[in-house]
Scaffold this motif. Structure first.
Motif, PDB file in Angstrom:
ATOM      1  N   LYS A 171       0.866  -1.186   0.000  1.00  0.00           N
ATOM      2  CA  LYS A 171       0.000   0.000   0.000  1.00  0.00           C
ATOM      3  C   LYS A 171       0.897   1.228   0.000  1.00  0.00           C
ATOM      4  O   LYS A 171       1.868   1.276   0.755  1.00  0.00           O
ATOM      5  CB  LYS A 171      -0.919   0.019   1.218  1.00  0.00           C
ATOM      6  N   TYR A 172       0.565   2.230  -0.816  1.00  0.00           N
ATOM      7  CA  TYR A 172       1.410   3.425  -0.850  1.00  0.00           C
ATOM      8  C   TYR A 172       0.621   4.646  -1.332  1.00  0.00           C
ATOM      9  O   TYR A 172      -0.423   4.521  -1.967  1.00  0.00           O
ATOM     10  CB  TYR A 172       2.647   3.204  -1.735  1.00  0.00           C
ATOM     11  N   TRP A 173       1.176   5.817  -1.000  1.00  0.00           N
ATOM     12  CA  TRP A 173       0.597   7.105  -1.388  1.00  0.00           C
ATOM     13  C   TRP A 173       1.456   7.715  -2.478  1.00  0.00           C
ATOM     14  O   TRP A 173       2.685   7.575  -2.471  1.00  0.00           O
ATOM     15  CB  TRP A 173       0.546   8.044  -0.184  1.00  0.00           C
ATOM     16  N   SER A 174       0.831   8.401  -3.409  1.00  0.00           N
ATOM     17  CA  SER A 174       1.586   9.010  -4.491  1.00  0.00           C
ATOM     18  C   SER A 174       0.807  10.194  -5.059  1.00  0.00           C
ATOM     19  O   SER A 174      -0.306  10.507  -4.616  1.00  0.00           O
ATOM     20  CB  SER A 174       1.862   7.980  -5.598  1.00  0.00           C
ATOM     21  N   THR A 175       1.404  10.846  -6.049  1.00  0.00           N
ATOM     22  CA  THR A 175       0.729  11.889  -6.809  1.00  0.00           C
ATOM     23  C   THR A 175       1.252  11.804  -8.237  1.00  0.00           C
ATOM     24  O   THR A 175       2.012  10.897  -8.579  1.00  0.00           O
ATOM     25  CB  THR A 175       0.976  13.280  -6.198  1.00  0.00           C
ATOM     26  N   THR A 176       0.846  12.726  -9.092  1.00  0.00           N
ATOM     27  CA  THR A 176       1.335  12.699 -10.458  1.00  0.00           C
ATOM     28  C   THR A 176       2.599  13.541 -10.594  1.00  0.00           C
ATOM     29  O   THR A 176       2.827  14.476  -9.821  1.00  0.00           O
ATOM     30  CB  THR A 176       0.271  13.234 -11.436  1.00  0.00           C
ATOM     31  N   PHE A 177       3.411  13.205 -11.566  1.00  0.00           N
ATOM     32  CA  PHE A 177       4.627  13.973 -11.825  1.00  0.00           C
ATOM     33  C   PHE A 177       4.270  15.430 -12.118  1.00  0.00           C
ATOM     34  O   PHE A 177       4.957  16.352 -11.671  1.00  0.00           O
ATOM     35  CB  PHE A 177       5.383  13.364 -13.008  1.00  0.00           C
ATOM     36  N   ASN A 178       3.200  15.635 -12.832  1.00  0.00           N
ATOM     37  CA  ASN A 178       2.782  16.985 -13.188  1.00  0.00           C
ATOM     38  C   ASN A 178       2.596  17.861 -11.958  1.00  0.00           C
ATOM     39  O   ASN A 178       2.984  19.033 -11.941  1.00  0.00           O
ATOM     40  CB  ASN A 178       1.477  16.915 -13.996  1.00  0.00           C
ATOM     41  N   GLN A 179       2.031  17.296 -10.890  1.00  0.00           N
ATOM     42  CA  GLN A 179       1.710  18.106  -9.720  1.00  0.00           C
ATOM     43  C   GLN A 179       2.923  18.366  -8.833  1.00  0.00           C
ATOM     44  O   GLN A 179       2.976  19.389  -8.148  1.00  0.00           O
ATOM     45  CB  GLN A 179       0.596  17.433  -8.915  1.00  0.00           C
ATOM     46  N   MET A 180       3.903  17.471  -8.844  1.00  0.00           N
ATOM     47  CA  MET A 180       5.065  17.667  -7.967  1.00  0.00           C
ATOM     48  C   MET A 180       6.297  18.202  -8.692  1.00  0.00           C
ATOM     49  O   MET A 180       7.319  18.478  -8.065  1.00  0.00           O
ATOM     50  CB  MET A 180       5.433  16.362  -7.257  1.00  0.00           C
ATOM     51  N   GLU A 181       6.221  18.371  -9.998  1.00  0.00           N
ATOM     52  CA  GLU A 181       7.391  18.699 -10.803  1.00  0.00           C
ATOM     53  C   GLU A 181       8.169  19.892 -10.259  1.00  0.00           C
ATOM     54  O   GLU A 181       9.407  19.882 -10.218  1.00  0.00           O
ATOM     55  CB  GLU A 181       6.950  18.972 -12.242  1.00  0.00           C
ATOM     56  N   ASN A 182       7.485  20.941  -9.830  1.00  0.00           N
ATOM     57  CA  ASN A 182       8.173  22.158  -9.385  1.00  0.00           C
ATOM     58  C   ASN A 182       8.953  21.969  -8.084  1.00  0.00           C
ATOM     59  O   ASN A 182       9.719  22.845  -7.683  1.00  0.00           O
ATOM     60  CB  ASN A 182       7.177  23.303  -9.230  1.00  0.00           C
ATOM     61  N   ALA A 183       8.740  20.844  -7.400  1.00  0.00           N
ATOM     62  CA  ALA A 183       9.480  20.578  -6.159  1.00  0.00           C
ATOM     63  C   ALA A 183      10.818  19.914  -6.421  1.00  0.00           C
ATOM     64  O   ALA A 183      11.595  19.701  -5.495  1.00  0.00           O
ATOM     65  CB  ALA A 183       8.649  19.706  -5.220  1.00  0.00           C
ATOM     66  N   ASP A 184      11.095  19.582  -7.695  1.00  0.00           N
ATOM     67  CA  ASP A 184      12.371  18.972  -8.072  1.00  0.00           C
ATOM     68  C   ASP A 184      12.568  17.667  -7.299  1.00  0.00           C
ATOM     69  O   ASP A 184      11.604  16.953  -7.021  1.00  0.00           O
ATOM     70  CB  ASP A 184      13.494  19.987  -7.820  1.00  0.00           C
ATOM     71  N   THR A 185      13.800  17.349  -6.917  1.00  0.00           N
ATOM     72  CA  THR A 185      14.072  16.147  -6.122  1.00  0.00           C
ATOM     73  C   THR A 185      14.510  16.508  -4.712  1.00  0.00           C
ATOM     74  O   THR A 185      15.027  15.646  -3.992  1.00  0.00           O
ATOM     75  CB  THR A 185      15.169  15.279  -6.775  1.00  0.00           C
ATOM     76  N   ASP A 186      14.338  17.766  -4.306  1.00  0.00           N
ATOM     77  CA  ASP A 186      14.729  18.149  -2.948  1.00  0.00           C
ATOM     78  C   ASP A 186      13.852  17.401  -1.947  1.00  0.00           C
ATOM     79  O   ASP A 186      12.626  17.604  -1.918  1.00  0.00           O
ATOM     80  CB  ASP A 186      14.565  19.659  -2.756  1.00  0.00           C
TER      81      ASP A 186
END
Length: 497
Positions: A306-321
């Protein structure tokens, strides 16, 4: 007696008191976070070190090794907050981002009463009767459904158990239990209809892991397709995992220069959560400490993940920090953790099949009842509410401060016995802890389908639209990568740039 109102540089408002002090506003919420984030916040507040020293002296703290140019002063203040010598409160914002939109570019901010907001020049509306409250809503043309959804989103009200929620809300406005403020709003520049606050209640079925390419049916009207406005995209959606990686490189430059900036408004995120469809074929998942070849997208439990996620589109501006991503996803950041961002192409052959839901109170509650063995079903209904969210967050702050372990039943039982007198309250707390442990719905869980944005200098209250995935036939990360359906990307802190 200490009672200091602080206008932070990031636009947030705080109030500081001593141990015996009380906040001036009824809407003030006690600030609780881990020592690292608390110290970081103290360092950002516009208070000179000399003044911090004077405040520390007022609560009997006179560290001999501290002087105005010693950075340890912020650690000393954070420690005083952790001990309870200082109490730091966060005040709600009275601005356009926290408003319920009415007509004529006027919004309505509603906060807890009866004591008004003490850090704003605004005065609450004078409402001395139910009729006056109703007239205010009618004057602004604010409907019943968006009003109740707005209050639930801000943890001000739970209408599930009320036969007539609107009547109850009007009574609370008339008695000053709730205070309403008129807020001027910028004009709407789009020709599309503005999205009002809506309750995330329609997404009670599994959602697709990527947008479908089917054209709209003949019965679908143009108005239906335009109901949810989308922000203008600088680039079309990514077409490959390799393109996602390059976009993260570009996003790092923006993050360093401008800080995190959300692509979407709170209204748009809430509307998407209600719609229950993801906006990208690529799903992003932040993993802490377990991203080896034989690991999975989530922790393995009896052959299931079981896991939580979102789409790349929504998190893109957060980079990999990892810190920005953690706070955006409503997760406490651990500076000692080893974080990995995993991007999954849900249209790839090896992505596998799983069930994904938008984790609203209703949806996740139903899932808990059906999938968690031995759970108290009646207690689930009690704890999966906006009102219990705030209560649970306070208890989790105390639970963590006592260095107790959620994986130890004895710790949970000891805390429940020490803090609750009735069996029903103990059962509710233990049930909510079980949902936290088994499903990952921590104390920052909102229940409206979006994550709680913990980034201090971002005006959005919502982070990203989130999904909860239940996979009974999970693939290892190595298998996902070898099939070309996923990519592990080391989460690189900004300080290492």
């Amino acid at each position: 007696m200490i009672n200091l109102t602080i206008n932070a540089n990031d636009g947030n408002l705080y109030e500081l008191t001593d141990r015996d002090g009380q906040p001036q506003a009824s809407s003030a919420q006690i600030y609780r976070d881990d020592p690292y984030l608390t110290q970081s916040l103290i360092a950002r507040l516009p208070i000179e070190p000399e003044r911090w020293l004077r405040l520390l002296a007022q609560v009997g703290q006179r560290p001999a090794d501290l002087h105005p140019h010693n950075n340890n002063i912020y650690q000393a203040v954070a420690s005083a907050i952790t001990r309870g010598d200082f109490v730091l409160y966060k005040l709600p914002l009275l601005n356009s981002t926290a408003s319920l939109r009415g007509k004529n570019n006027t919004g309505l901010c509603i906060i807890k009463g009866p004591k008004p907001h003490n850090a704003s020049g605004l005065s609450p509306e004078s409402i001395n009767s139910i009729e006056a409250a109703q007239a205010l809503l009618q004057d602004l043309e604010i409907g019943n459904t968006p009003l109740i959804a707005y209050l639930e989103h801000h943890n001000l009200y739970n209408g599930n158990d009320q036969q007539n929620p609107l009547s109850d809300v009007l009574k609370r406005l008339a008695s000053d239990e709730l205070l309403a403020y008129k807020i001027p709003l910028p004009p709407i520049t789009t020709v599309q209809k503005a999205v009002e606050y809506v309750a995330a209640t329609s997404a009670d079925k599994p959602v697709p892991l990527a947008p479908e390419n089917n054209s709209p049916s003949a019965s679908e009207s143009p108005k239906t397709k335009e109901a949810t406005p989308k922000p203008a995209q600088q680039n079309p959606p990514a077409q490959s995992i390799e393109e996602c990686e390059q976009r993260l490189v570009d996003a790092r430059e923006r993050l360093i220069k401008n800080g995190y900036q959300s692509k979407y408004s709170d209204e748009q995120l809430l509307a998407d959560a209600q719609k229950g469809e993801l906006d990208d074929r690529f799903v992003a998942r932040l993993i802490k400490n377990y991203a080896k070849d034989d690991d999975y997208l989530g922790r393995m439990d009896n052959g299931e993940v079981k896991y939580w996620s979102t789409t790349f589109n929504q998190m893109e501006n957060a980079d990999t920090d990892p810190k920005t991503l953690s706070l955006l996803f409503g997760i406490d950041y651990d500076p000692k953790g080893d974080y990995t961002l995993v991007v999954v192409d849900t249209q790839a052959k090896g992505a596998g099949q799983s069930t994904t839901i938008v984790p609203t109170h209703k949806n996740l509650g139903q899932f808990a009842k059906s999938e968690i063995k031995g759970i108290n079903r009646e207690a689930v209904d009690e704890v999966m509410t906006p009102e219990y969210n705030a209560e649970y967050a306070e208890h989790m702050a105390g639970f963590k401060a006592a260095k107790l372990d959620i994986d130890k039943e004895k710790d949970i039982g000891d805390y429940a016995d020490a803090h609750f007198s009735s069996d029903s309250d103990k059962a509710a707390f233990k049930t909510r802890m079980k949902i936290n442990k088994k499903l990952g719905a921590n104390e920052h869980f909102t229940g409206n389908g979006t994550s709680k944005n913990l980034i201090a200098d971002c005006p959005n209250q919502c982070g990203v639209m989130e999904t909860f995935t239940y996979d009974k036939n999970p693939q290892t990360l190595a298998n996902l990568e070898s099939s070309g359906s996923a990519k592990r990307i080391p989460a690189k802190p900004l300080k290492d740039s």
